[in-house]
Enzyme design. Sequence first.
Site, PDB file in Angstrom:
ATOM      1  N   LYS A  24      39.157  35.689  73.385  1.00  0.00           N
ATOM      2  CA  LYS A  24      38.215  34.568  73.529  1.00  0.00           C
ATOM      3  C   LYS A  24      38.531  33.729  74.772  1.00  0.00           C
ATOM      4  O   LYS A  24      37.808  32.809  75.104  1.00  0.00           O
ATOM      5  CB  LYS A  24      38.291  33.676  72.299  1.00  0.00           C
ATOM      6  N   LYS A  79      41.199  31.826  74.926  1.00  0.00           N
ATOM      7  CA  LYS A  79      41.792  30.581  74.421  1.00  0.00           C
ATOM      8  C   LYS A  79      43.276  30.838  74.128  1.00  0.00           C
ATOM      9  O   LYS A  79      43.639  31.898  73.650  1.00  0.00           O
ATOM     10  CB  LYS A  79      41.133  30.192  73.090  1.00  0.00           C
TER      11      LYS A  79
HETATM   12  N1  C2G Z   1      33.921  21.684  65.505  1.00  0.00           N
HETATM   13  C1  C2G Z   1      33.193  20.555  65.126  1.00  0.00           C
HETATM   14  N2  C2G Z   1      33.432  19.371  65.730  1.00  0.00           N
HETATM   15  C2  C2G Z   1      34.393  19.274  66.698  1.00  0.00           C
HETATM   16  C3  C2G Z   1      35.137  20.407  67.081  1.00  0.00           C
HETATM   17  C4  C2G Z   1      34.887  21.622  66.467  1.00  0.00           C
HETATM   18  O1  C2G Z   1      32.319  20.632  64.245  1.00  0.00           O
HETATM   19  N3  C2G Z   1      34.604  18.063  67.293  1.00  0.00           N
HETATM   20  C5  C2G Z   1      33.612  22.952  64.838  1.00  0.00           C
HETATM   21  C6  C2G Z   1      33.114  24.026  65.811  1.00  0.00           C
HETATM   22  O2  C2G Z   1      31.720  23.867  66.046  1.00  0.00           O
HETATM   23  C7  C2G Z   1      33.427  25.309  65.051  1.00  0.00           C
HETATM   24  C8  C2G Z   1      34.680  24.924  64.232  1.00  0.00           C
HETATM   25  O3  C2G Z   1      34.780  23.490  64.263  1.00  0.00           O
HETATM   26  O4  C2G Z   1      32.362  25.627  64.153  1.00  0.00           O
HETATM   27  C9  C2G Z   1      35.949  25.514  64.810  1.00  0.00           C
HETATM   28  O5  C2G Z   1      36.016  25.145  66.178  1.00  0.00           O
HETATM   29  P1  C2G Z   1      37.007  25.982  67.126  1.00  0.00           P
HETATM   30  O6  C2G Z   1      38.333  26.047  66.501  1.00  0.00           O
HETATM   31  O7  C2G Z   1      36.851  25.446  68.505  1.00  0.00           O
HETATM   32  O8  C2G Z   1      36.374  27.433  67.006  1.00  0.00           O
HETATM   33  P2  C2G Z   1      35.765  28.316  68.185  1.00  0.00           P
HETATM   34  O9  C2G Z   1      36.769  28.487  69.259  1.00  0.00           O
HETATM   35  O10 C2G Z   1      34.454  27.743  68.492  1.00  0.00           O
HETATM   36  O11 C2G Z   1      35.673  29.763  67.493  1.00  0.00           O
HETATM   37  O12 C2G Z   1      33.597  33.772  66.113  1.00  0.00           O
HETATM   38  C10 C2G Z   1      33.443  32.376  66.259  1.00  0.00           C
HETATM   39  C11 C2G Z   1      34.617  31.778  66.976  1.00  0.00           C
HETATM   40  O13 C2G Z   1      35.836  32.196  66.396  1.00  0.00           O
HETATM   41  C12 C2G Z   1      34.512  30.242  66.935  1.00  0.00           C
END
Ligand code: C2G
Length: 152
Positions: free
Chosen positions: A45, A47
């Site tokens: 990803k 990350k």
């Molecule tokens: N999220 C949120 N509000 C934030 C930060 C994150 O609602 N201030 C939500 C994101 O929209 C996501 C979830 O928390 O639905 C997890 O966020 P991340 O850990 O950043 O996940 P991400 O890297 O977006 O991975 O296959 C899908 C991916 O694995 C998603």
Amino acid sequence: MPKRVITYGTFDLFHIGHVRLLHRLAGLGDHLTVCVSTDAFNEIKGKSSVIPYDQRVEILSACRYVDAVLPENDWAQKREDIRREKIDIFAMGNDWSGKFDDLGDLCEVVYLPRTEDISTTSLKTYMDALRSDQLDEIKHLIETLGEKAAAL
Ligand code: C2G
């Protein structure tokens, strides 16, 4: 029939945005499964998480809104997960809005508003800023001590 919900994410530096999302996801049904990106998948990803996978799993497993935690190893596993786990609702924060609509033939697809003003990236930036301030302070102290030592 109990409604089963699934979501995916890294959930690094677990913060209020994650908590509020999981709380709302739990409210959509009766059982919430969270698929946590492994460290290897995070590399795919683009990350790198501060908190290692096993600790992110332990933190999510301790969250009152989460009923099951599974690994997310690749982008393509969602369809199989939804079938195997008999999922009714796939849900993500709306930064992913539209990205997973193709799953709509298997289950309901929902995007929920993100929590503003908090993100793992902003927390990392803050930590880095703190760290550089502390390094500057230590360097200043060393220089000051060096000057005092030279004056002895
Ligand atoms: N999220 C949120 N509000 C934030 C930060 C994150 O609602 N201030 C939500 C994101 O929209 C996501 C979830 O928390 O639905 C997890 O966020 P991340 O850990 O950043 O996940 P991400 O890297 O977006 O991975 O296959 C899908 C991916 O694995 C998603």
